[in-house]
Motif scaffolding. Structure first.
Motif, short mmCIF file in Angstrom:
data_model
loop_
_atom_site.label_atom_id
_atom_site.label_comp_id
_atom_site.label_asym_id
_atom_site.label_seq_id
_atom_site.Cartn_x
_atom_site.Cartn_y
_atom_site.Cartn_z
N MET A 89 13.99 41.86 -0.64
CA MET A 89 12.54 41.66 -0.60
C MET A 89 11.95 41.85 -2.01
SD MET A 89 12.03 41.00 2.57
CE MET A 89 10.42 41.33 3.24
N VAL A 90 10.98 41.03 -2.33
CA VAL A 90 10.29 41.15 -3.62
C VAL A 90 8.78 41.11 -3.36
CG1 VAL A 90 12.13 40.12 -5.00
CG2 VAL A 90 10.39 38.66 -4.00
N ILE A 91 8.03 41.55 -4.35
CA ILE A 91 6.57 41.61 -4.18
C ILE A 91 5.94 40.43 -4.90
CG2 ILE A 91 4.51 42.96 -4.74
CD1 ILE A 91 6.04 45.39 -3.97
N VAL A 92 5.05 39.73 -4.21
CA VAL A 92 4.39 38.55 -4.77
C VAL A 92 3.41 39.00 -5.86
CG1 VAL A 92 2.82 36.64 -4.26
CG2 VAL A 92 4.59 37.27 -2.61
N PRO A 93 3.51 38.41 -7.07
CA PRO A 93 2.57 38.76 -8.14
C PRO A 93 1.24 38.04 -7.96
CG PRO A 93 4.14 37.13 -8.93
CD PRO A 93 4.53 37.45 -7.50
N ASN A 94 0.23 38.50 -8.69
CA ASN A 94 -1.08 37.84 -8.66
C ASN A 94 -1.06 36.68 -9.64
OD1 ASN A 94 -3.77 37.24 -8.29
ND2 ASN A 94 -4.46 38.69 -9.82
N LEU A 95 -1.28 35.47 -9.13
CA LEU A 95 -1.27 34.27 -9.98
C LEU A 95 -2.68 33.83 -10.37
CD1 LEU A 95 1.35 32.16 -7.99
CD2 LEU A 95 1.75 33.88 -9.75
N VAL A 96 -3.69 34.30 -9.63
CA VAL A 96 -5.06 33.82 -9.85
C VAL A 96 -5.53 34.16 -11.26
CG1 VAL A 96 -7.45 34.00 -9.07
CG2 VAL A 96 -5.59 33.96 -7.40
N GLY A 97 -6.08 33.13 -11.93
CA GLY A 97 -6.58 33.34 -13.30
C GLY A 97 -5.51 33.09 -14.36
N LYS A 98 -4.27 32.86 -13.93
CA LYS A 98 -3.18 32.62 -14.88
C LYS A 98 -3.01 31.12 -15.11
CE LYS A 98 -1.30 36.97 -14.53
NZ LYS A 98 -2.43 37.65 -13.94
N THR A 99 -2.37 30.76 -16.22
CA THR A 99 -2.00 29.36 -16.44
C THR A 99 -0.75 29.09 -15.59
OG1 THR A 99 -0.50 29.85 -18.24
CG2 THR A 99 -2.81 29.45 -18.84
N MET A 145 -0.30 22.85 -5.06
CA MET A 145 -0.79 22.13 -3.89
C MET A 145 -1.94 21.17 -4.20
SD MET A 145 1.18 23.20 -1.58
CE MET A 145 0.38 22.61 -0.10
N GLY A 146 -2.48 21.25 -5.40
CA GLY A 146 -3.61 20.38 -5.72
C GLY A 146 -4.66 21.15 -6.50
N GLU A 147 -5.82 20.54 -6.62
CA GLU A 147 -6.92 21.15 -7.37
C GLU A 147 -8.04 21.51 -6.42
OE1 GLU A 147 -6.82 19.24 -11.76
OE2 GLU A 147 -7.85 18.05 -10.23
N GLU A 148 -8.82 22.51 -6.78
CA GLU A 148 -9.98 22.88 -5.97
C GLU A 148 -11.08 23.40 -6.88
OE1 GLU A 148 -8.86 26.00 -3.26
OE2 GLU A 148 -8.31 27.38 -4.85
N ASN A 149 -12.32 23.33 -6.39
CA ASN A 149 -13.44 23.89 -7.13
C ASN A 149 -13.31 25.40 -7.09
OD1 ASN A 149 -14.34 21.27 -7.20
ND2 ASN A 149 -15.54 21.52 -5.34
N SER A 150 -13.62 26.05 -8.19
CA SER A 150 -13.43 27.49 -8.24
C SER A 150 -14.25 28.08 -9.35
CB SER A 150 -11.94 27.76 -8.48
OG SER A 150 -11.74 29.07 -8.94
N THR A 151 -14.48 29.39 -9.25
CA THR A 151 -15.15 30.10 -10.34
C THR A 151 -14.15 30.40 -11.45
OG1 THR A 151 -14.73 32.15 -9.16
CG2 THR A 151 -16.89 31.17 -8.84
N GLN A 152 -12.85 30.19 -11.19
CA GLN A 152 -11.85 30.36 -12.25
C GLN A 152 -12.01 29.24 -13.27
OE1 GLN A 152 -9.70 32.81 -12.80
NE2 GLN A 152 -10.32 33.89 -10.93
N GLN A 153 -11.62 29.55 -14.50
CA GLN A 153 -11.71 28.56 -15.58
C GLN A 153 -10.89 27.33 -15.21
OE1 GLN A 153 -10.78 30.59 -19.20
NE2 GLN A 153 -10.65 28.70 -20.35
N LYS A 154 -11.37 26.18 -15.61
CA LYS A 154 -10.68 24.91 -15.33
C LYS A 154 -9.24 24.99 -15.85
CE LYS A 154 -11.31 20.04 -16.25
NZ LYS A 154 -11.42 19.06 -15.50
N GLY A 155 -8.28 24.57 -15.00
CA GLY A 155 -6.88 24.57 -15.42
C GLY A 155 -6.14 25.85 -15.08
N LYS A 156 -6.86 26.92 -14.74
CA LYS A 156 -6.19 28.17 -14.35
C LYS A 156 -5.96 28.14 -12.84
CE LYS A 156 -6.46 30.39 -18.36
NZ LYS A 156 -7.13 31.60 -18.77
N ILE A 157 -5.07 28.99 -12.36
CA ILE A 157 -4.79 29.04 -10.92
C ILE A 157 -5.99 29.69 -10.21
CG2 ILE A 157 -3.30 30.09 -9.17
CD1 ILE A 157 -0.97 29.54 -11.13
#
Length: 186
Positions: free
Chosen positions: A20-30, A48-60
Motif C-alpha cells: 500500500m502507498v499513500i496518494v500524494p497531493n497533485l493539485v496546484g502542481k505541473t 482526464m481533460g481540462e476543467e475550469n478552476s481557481t488553479q493557475q492555467k496549466g496546473k492540476i
C-alpha cells in the motif's frame, strides 16, 4: 486478504510490506511535478481533460483519489488540468425556486449567499414573486464573473403584512402548500 487486514498490517508494522502507498497531493502542481511524485510512489497517472478552476492555467486542478488515501501500488490516479479562471455569465433565475436557483449557480462554480426579502404586491393582494421563489441575483443576469466569485441570490418571503398580520389558515392544505403559505413565519 481483506482491506481491513491490509490496513491493520500497515499500521502494525509501519511499512509498506502490504504493497500500500499513500496518494500524494497533485493539485496546484505541473504535470511534470505530478509525474515525479507519482513515480516515487509507484503510481500510474491518467490525464482526464481540462476543467475550469481557481488553479493557475496549466496546473492540476483536481484528482480522483484524494491525497492521503492508501491505495495499492500501480493504482492509476486520474486528474484534470486547469483551464484557469473561467468567465461565467450569470443566468436568469426568475421562475425558479430558491433551492433550484442556488443549485444552478453553485453548479456553475459560483459561491452563493441567499438572502430573503419581501415581495412587492401585484395589486391584487398577492406577492409578485411567490414565497420561496427566486426574485433576483446580484450581480444581475448577463453579468460576466469568474468561477469562484460570490453572488447574492434574493428569495421572496412573500408579502410583508407587518407585525399585525394574522397567520393564514392552512387547514385542508397539503403540507407543501401550507409551508408556502406560512413562508413569512417559518
Amino acid at each position: 486478504p481483506t482491506d481491513n487486514q491490509q490496513e491493520q498490517n500497515a499500521d502494525a508494522t509501519g511499512t509498506d510490506e502490504d504493497g500500500m502507498v499513500i496518494v500524494p497531493n497533485l493539485v496546484g502542481k505541473t504535470e511534470d511535478e505530478a509525474a515525479a511524485l507519482l513515480e516515487e510512489e509507484k503510481l500510474g497517472k491518467q490525464m482526464m481533460g481540462e476543467e475550469n478552476s481557481t488553479q493557475q492555467k496549466g496546473k492540476i486542478s483536481s484528482q480522483d483519489i484524494p491525497e492521503g488515501t492508501k491505495v495499492e501500488k500501480y493504482t492509476t490516479v486520474k486528474y484534470y488540468i486547469s483551464k484557469g479562471q473561467q468567465q461565467i455569465t450569470i443566468p436568469g433565475v426568475s421562475g425558479q425556486t430558491g433551492v433550484d436557483a442556488q443549485q444552478t449557480l453553485e453548479d456553475l462554480g459560483l459561491t452563493v449567499t441567499v438572502q430573503k426579502e419581501y415581495s412587492e404586491d401585484d395589486g391584487t393582494g398577492h406577492p409578485l414573486v411567490e414565497p420561496g421563489y427566486a426574485m433576483s441575483v446580484s450581480p444581475e443576469e448577463g453579468t460576466s464573473v469568474s468561477a469562484g466569485d460570490a453572488v447574492t441570490l434574493t428569495v421572496s418571503r412573500g408579502l410583508d403584512w407587518g407585525d399585525s398580520a394574522s397567520v393564514p389558515s392552512v387547514v385542508g392544505m397539503t403540507k407543501n402548500d401550507a409551508i408556502t403559505a406560512l413562508g413569512k413565519w417559518l
